[in-house]
Write a protein that holds these residues in place. Structure first.
Motif, PDB file in Angstrom:
ATOM      1  N   GLY A  16       0.694  -1.228  -0.192  1.00 46.95           N
ATOM      2  CA  GLY A  16       0.061  -0.084  -0.130  1.00 46.95           C
ATOM      3  C   GLY A  16       0.903   1.156   0.084  1.00 46.95           C
ATOM      4  N   ASN A  37      -1.371  -6.100  -1.716  1.00 44.41           N
ATOM      5  CA  ASN A  37      -1.801  -6.496  -0.571  1.00 44.41           C
ATOM      6  C   ASN A  37      -1.669  -5.393   0.460  1.00 44.41           C
ATOM      7  OD1 ASN A  37      -0.059  -7.599   2.006  1.00 44.41           O
ATOM      8  ND2 ASN A  37      -2.259  -8.502   1.746  1.00 44.41           N
ATOM      9  N   TYR A  38      -2.368  -5.461   1.569  1.00 45.97           N
ATOM     10  CA  TYR A  38      -2.271  -4.293   2.289  1.00 45.97           C
ATOM     11  C   TYR A  38      -2.891  -4.957   3.718  1.00 45.97           C
ATOM     12  CZ  TYR A  38      -7.252  -3.140   1.707  1.00 45.97           C
ATOM     13  OH  TYR A  38      -8.475  -3.025   1.561  1.00 45.97           O
ATOM     14  N   ARG A  39      -2.551  -4.386   4.807  1.00 45.33           N
ATOM     15  CA  ARG A  39      -3.101  -4.748   6.186  1.00 45.33           C
ATOM     16  C   ARG A  39      -3.836  -3.509   6.565  1.00 45.33           C
ATOM     17  NH1 ARG A  39      -0.079  -4.787  11.918  1.00 45.33           N
ATOM     18  NH2 ARG A  39       0.872  -3.122  10.693  1.00 45.33           N
ATOM     19  N   ASN A  40      -3.432  -2.436   6.672  1.00 45.03           N
ATOM     20  CA  ASN A  40      -4.213  -1.442   7.471  1.00 45.03           C
ATOM     21  C   ASN A  40      -4.471  -0.249   6.346  1.00 45.03           C
ATOM     22  OD1 ASN A  40      -4.694  -2.395   9.869  1.00 45.03           O
ATOM     23  ND2 ASN A  40      -2.765  -1.909  10.552  1.00 45.03           N
ATOM     24  N   SER A  41      -3.613  -0.073   5.295  1.00 48.02           N
ATOM     25  CA  SER A  41      -3.400   1.099   4.434  1.00 48.02           C
ATOM     26  C   SER A  41      -4.317   1.075   3.271  1.00 48.02           C
ATOM     27  CB  SER A  41      -1.935   1.244   3.883  1.00 48.02           C
ATOM     28  OG  SER A  41      -0.875   1.472   4.880  1.00 48.02           O
ATOM     29  N   ARG A  42      -5.606   0.944   3.559  1.00 55.01           N
ATOM     30  CA  ARG A  42      -6.714   0.618   2.599  1.00 55.01           C
ATOM     31  C   ARG A  42      -6.641   1.696   1.660  1.00 55.01           C
ATOM     32  NH1 ARG A  42     -13.083  -0.692   3.256  1.00 55.01           N
ATOM     33  NH2 ARG A  42     -13.886  -0.390   1.249  1.00 55.01           N
ATOM     34  N   GLU A  46      -5.728   1.208  -2.261  1.00 51.63           N
ATOM     35  CA  GLU A  46      -6.838   1.597  -3.490  1.00 51.63           C
ATOM     36  C   GLU A  46      -6.451   2.661  -4.238  1.00 51.63           C
ATOM     37  OE1 GLU A  46     -10.573   1.603  -1.239  1.00 51.63           O
ATOM     38  OE2 GLU A  46     -10.612  -0.638  -1.138  1.00 51.63           O
ATOM     39  N   GLN A  60      -7.176  -6.655   1.073  1.00 53.09           N
ATOM     40  CA  GLN A  60      -6.758  -6.834   2.218  1.00 53.09           C
ATOM     41  C   GLN A  60      -6.335  -8.176   2.762  1.00 53.09           C
ATOM     42  OE1 GLN A  60      -8.108  -7.814   5.197  1.00 53.09           O
ATOM     43  NE2 GLN A  60      -6.521  -6.581   6.697  1.00 53.09           N
ATOM     44  N   ASP A  62      -3.975  -9.831   6.565  1.00 48.25           N
ATOM     45  CA  ASP A  62      -2.894  -9.666   7.650  1.00 48.25           C
ATOM     46  C   ASP A  62      -2.097 -10.929   7.161  1.00 48.25           C
ATOM     47  OD1 ASP A  62      -1.081 -10.014   9.654  1.00 48.25           O
ATOM     48  OD2 ASP A  62      -2.779  -9.437  11.064  1.00 48.25           O
TER      49      ASP A  62
END
Length: 254
Positions: A16, A37-42, A46, A60, A62
């Protein structure tokens, strides 16, 4: 078997922002389909997918959660077909701030496991979810992201260095097991990069010192590391596996 980058479907973990975003951008530039792929950085992920076009998607998961990784891979496969290439870049929350780091008096198991779970278990989960399709195809490229602090722990970020050392071991052992299936596994190790969120707390004087210490007289950028990752995905590296390529402007030797 070799496959050009523009025929590959690439999963980049932790993409992200920062180095991961630069890697995703480099693959998209070369025509690959890219899963960001991202964990929190939506929001950032995007937005990056929107900029890179309809051959990219932000998903998304983890990476420390094997089930979440498996679901992500299933969604990506439905959208783009089997994943051919994995770049494991995801990093647990971390700041390259020497003044705020844990030293041996404050270092605890939680610090170590937070880094280990993302770097090592995350790699395990992503590889386990993607190698069945790679084996079926007789082709796969796996690239992990390491650090030049193996060779030169100029700032002893203990937990971070330990996790990346374990990841190098994983890279070499996985490379040995998977080679017979046409799958290569290699590592790219940058130094301190100018600039990512993780290095935003690094004083400018440290960047200046590193630049003066490198053979090229500059601090390596995320885009420069990303281009080295492309090499390990390209047909030019078809006979290379289990290797660690240091990309730091000549600061340290392998």
């Amino acid at each position: 078997m070799t496959t050009a980058i523009d025929a590959q479907t690439v999963l980049v973990t932790g993409a992200g922002r920062g180095l991961g975003a630069a890697i995703a951008t480099a693959f998209a530039r070369e025509g690959a389909q890219v899963i960001i792929n991202y964990r929190n950085s939506r929001t950032a992920a995007e937005a990056l997918a929107d900029r890179l076009g309809d051959r990219t998607v932000a998903l998304q998961a983890d990476v420390t959660d094997a089930d979440a990784v498996a679901r992500m891979v299933d969604i990506a496969t439905t959208r783009f077909g089997p994943i051919t290439t994995v770049v494991h870049n995801a990093l647990a929350d971390f700041s390259f701030n020497g003044d705020a780091r844990e030293d041996l008096t404050t270092l605890g198991p939680a610090h170590i496991m937070a880094q280990h779970d993302t770097a090592v278990l995350g790699a395990l989960h992503v590889v386990q979810a993607t190698i069945p399709a790679m084996k079926t195809a007789g082709f796969g490229r796996i690239v992990t992201i390491g650090t030049n602090l193996f060779q030169n722990p100029v700032v002893p970020y203990h937990a971070y260095i330990m996790s990346k050392g374990s990841l190098l071991g994983l890279t070499r052992s996985f490379g040995r097991e998977l080679g017979g299936f046409g799958i290569t596994v290699n590592m790219v190790s940058g130094g301190l990069l100018r600039q990512t969120d993780a290095s935003s707390a690094t004083p400018e004087a440290v960047f200046d010192l590193i630049a003066q210490s490198t053979a090229l007289g500059s601090v390596t950028t995320p885009a420069e590391v990303a281009d080295a990752v492309l090499f390990f995905a390209s047909p030019w590296s078809r006979a290379v596996t289990g290797q660690n390529l240091i990309v730091d402007g000549g600061l340290v030797n392998g």
